[in-house]
Motif scaffolding. Structure first.
Motif, PDB file in Angstrom:
ATOM      1  N   ILE A  84       0.854  -1.182   0.000  1.00  0.00           N
ATOM      2  CA  ILE A  84       0.000   0.000   0.000  1.00  0.00           C
ATOM      3  C   ILE A  84       0.892   1.235   0.000  1.00  0.00           C
ATOM      4  N   ASN A  85       0.802   2.048  -1.036  1.00  0.00           N
ATOM      5  CA  ASN A  85       1.565   3.294  -1.115  1.00  0.00           C
ATOM      6  C   ASN A  85       0.855   4.358  -0.282  1.00  0.00           C
ATOM      7  N   ILE A  86       1.365   4.625   0.923  1.00  0.00           N
ATOM      8  CA  ILE A  86       0.681   5.588   1.786  1.00  0.00           C
ATOM      9  C   ILE A  86       1.174   7.017   1.550  1.00  0.00           C
ATOM     10  N   ILE A  87       2.390   7.163   1.006  1.00  0.00           N
ATOM     11  CA  ILE A  87       2.897   8.472   0.586  1.00  0.00           C
ATOM     12  C   ILE A  87       3.528   8.309  -0.792  1.00  0.00           C
ATOM     13  N   THR A  88       3.163   9.151  -1.735  1.00  0.00           N
ATOM     14  CA  THR A  88       3.718   9.095  -3.087  1.00  0.00           C
ATOM     15  C   THR A  88       4.173  10.484  -3.499  1.00  0.00           C
ATOM     16  N   ASN A  89       5.437  10.603  -3.875  1.00  0.00           N
ATOM     17  CA  ASN A  89       5.997  11.868  -4.357  1.00  0.00           C
ATOM     18  C   ASN A  89       6.482  11.649  -5.782  1.00  0.00           C
ATOM     19  N   GLY A  90       5.632  12.026  -6.736  1.00  0.00           N
ATOM     20  CA  GLY A  90       5.926  11.790  -8.143  1.00  0.00           C
ATOM     21  C   GLY A  90       4.777  11.058  -8.813  1.00  0.00           C
ATOM     22  N   LYS A  91       5.032  10.537  -9.997  1.00  0.00           N
ATOM     23  CA  LYS A  91       4.008   9.804 -10.739  1.00  0.00           C
ATOM     24  C   LYS A  91       3.591   8.539  -9.990  1.00  0.00           C
ATOM     25  N   GLU A  92       2.340   8.190 -10.074  1.00  0.00           N
ATOM     26  CA  GLU A  92       1.846   7.013  -9.365  1.00  0.00           C
ATOM     27  C   GLU A  92       2.531   5.747  -9.881  1.00  0.00           C
ATOM     28  N   VAL A  93       2.844   4.853  -8.966  1.00  0.00           N
ATOM     29  CA  VAL A  93       3.489   3.582  -9.313  1.00  0.00           C
ATOM     30  C   VAL A  93       2.692   2.441  -8.697  1.00  0.00           C
ATOM     31  N   GLY A  94       3.088   1.219  -9.034  1.00  0.00           N
ATOM     32  CA  GLY A  94       2.306   0.048  -8.690  1.00  0.00           C
ATOM     33  C   GLY A  94       2.201  -0.260  -7.209  1.00  0.00           C
ATOM     34  N   GLN A  95       1.122  -0.935  -6.850  1.00  0.00           N
ATOM     35  CA  GLN A  95       0.864  -1.462  -5.519  1.00  0.00           C
ATOM     36  C   GLN A  95      -0.180  -2.559  -5.672  1.00  0.00           C
ATOM     37  N   GLY A  96      -0.403  -3.320  -4.619  1.00  0.00           N
ATOM     38  CA  GLY A  96      -1.425  -4.359  -4.722  1.00  0.00           C
ATOM     39  C   GLY A  96      -1.094  -5.596  -3.921  1.00  0.00           C
ATOM     40  N   TRP A  97      -1.854  -6.654  -4.152  1.00  0.00           N
ATOM     41  CA  TRP A  97      -1.697  -7.911  -3.432  1.00  0.00           C
ATOM     42  C   TRP A  97      -0.433  -8.630  -3.880  1.00  0.00           C
ATOM     43  N   MET A  98       0.182  -9.386  -2.945  1.00  0.00           N
ATOM     44  CA  MET A  98       1.408 -10.095  -3.276  1.00  0.00           C
ATOM     45  C   MET A  98       1.535 -11.365  -2.445  1.00  0.00           C
ATOM     46  N   ASN A  99       2.281 -12.313  -2.976  1.00  0.00           N
ATOM     47  CA  ASN A  99       2.656 -13.506  -2.221  1.00  0.00           C
ATOM     48  C   ASN A  99       4.175 -13.615  -2.251  1.00  0.00           C
ATOM     49  N   SER A 100       4.749 -14.361  -1.291  1.00  0.00           N
ATOM     50  CA  SER A 100       6.202 -14.409  -1.216  1.00  0.00           C
ATOM     51  C   SER A 100       6.673 -15.724  -0.622  1.00  0.00           C
ATOM     52  N   LEU A 101       7.965 -16.006  -0.820  1.00  0.00           N
ATOM     53  CA  LEU A 101       8.653 -17.136  -0.204  1.00  0.00           C
ATOM     54  C   LEU A 101       9.844 -16.576   0.558  1.00  0.00           C
TER      55      LEU A 101
END
Length: 198
Positions: free
Chosen positions: A169-186
């Motif tokens: 979740i991008n709670i602070i963005t300075n500049g053009k909007e960039v990606g965020q979202g659901w993720m899984n990891s190992l």
């Protein structure tokens, strides 16, 4: 919507910690211990390397603290840009519940990461209207994990593998909007116990 999700995550985390600590005081007299280690976390859009400190509230409950570097390579995953790459630093805090079996230790936990990220983005690559730039984001990343740890030849050294699911979740963005979202990891973690748990 995001505020409700964040409030629910933090409430759940601190409820687990408070409940586990009170249960440990009432039912267990366990010598506290600490594990130190390092981890490598792989997710579809990057890699996180970190050092870890796990502090035990009891034999079955612990708090995990991490500090590390997040290397992002989102390729074309982002809905906002054709290509996104970058890196940043940050850390996390979390809670783990331990379930001991004959040959190892099953863990389940909830964590919250915070990352300072600098993302380089590109659009219309190879064309006359090609654009590029850099965006700073402060990323909040709550996630759940489950996995398995085992001792290396009955030594204080442990090796563990966990899988996680959460959301960037991008709670602070300075500049053009960039990606965020659901993720899984190992996550692959190696750690050394400074004290024996009783």
């Amino acid at each position: 919507m995001i505020q409700k999700f964040l409030c629910s995550t933090f409430t759940l985390l601190f409820s687990f910690v408070s409940f586990s600590y009170s249960q440990a005081d009432q039912k267990e007299t366990v010598k506290k211990s600490k594990d130190l280690g390092a981890s490598l976390q792989l997710y579809p859009a990057g890699i996180i390397t970190a050092i870890n400190s796990e502090m035990y509230l009891s034999s079955k409950n612990s708090l995990l603290f991490r500090a590390g570097i997040n290397f992002a390579n989102r390729k074309d995953f982002s809905p906002y840009n054709e290509n996104e790459k970058g890196m940043g630093f940050g850390g996390s805090t979390g809670y783990r519940r331990h379930f001991y079996v004959k040959r190892g230790n099953i863990v389940a936990g909830i964590h919250t990461d915070i990352w300072n990220m600098w993302i380089n983005w590109k659009n219309n690559i190879g064309e006359s209207d090609y654009t590029y730039g850099e965006t700073y984001t402060l990323v909040l990343q709550p996630w759940l994990e489950a996995g398995y740890f085992f001792s290396v030849k009955k030594s204080p050294l442990q090796l563990g593998f966990t899988t996680g699911f959460g959301r960037e979740i991008n709670i602070i963005t300075n500049g053009k909007e960039v990606g965020q979202g659901w993720m899984n990891s190992l996550l692959i973690q190696i750690q050394y116990s400074l004290k024996s748990k009783k």
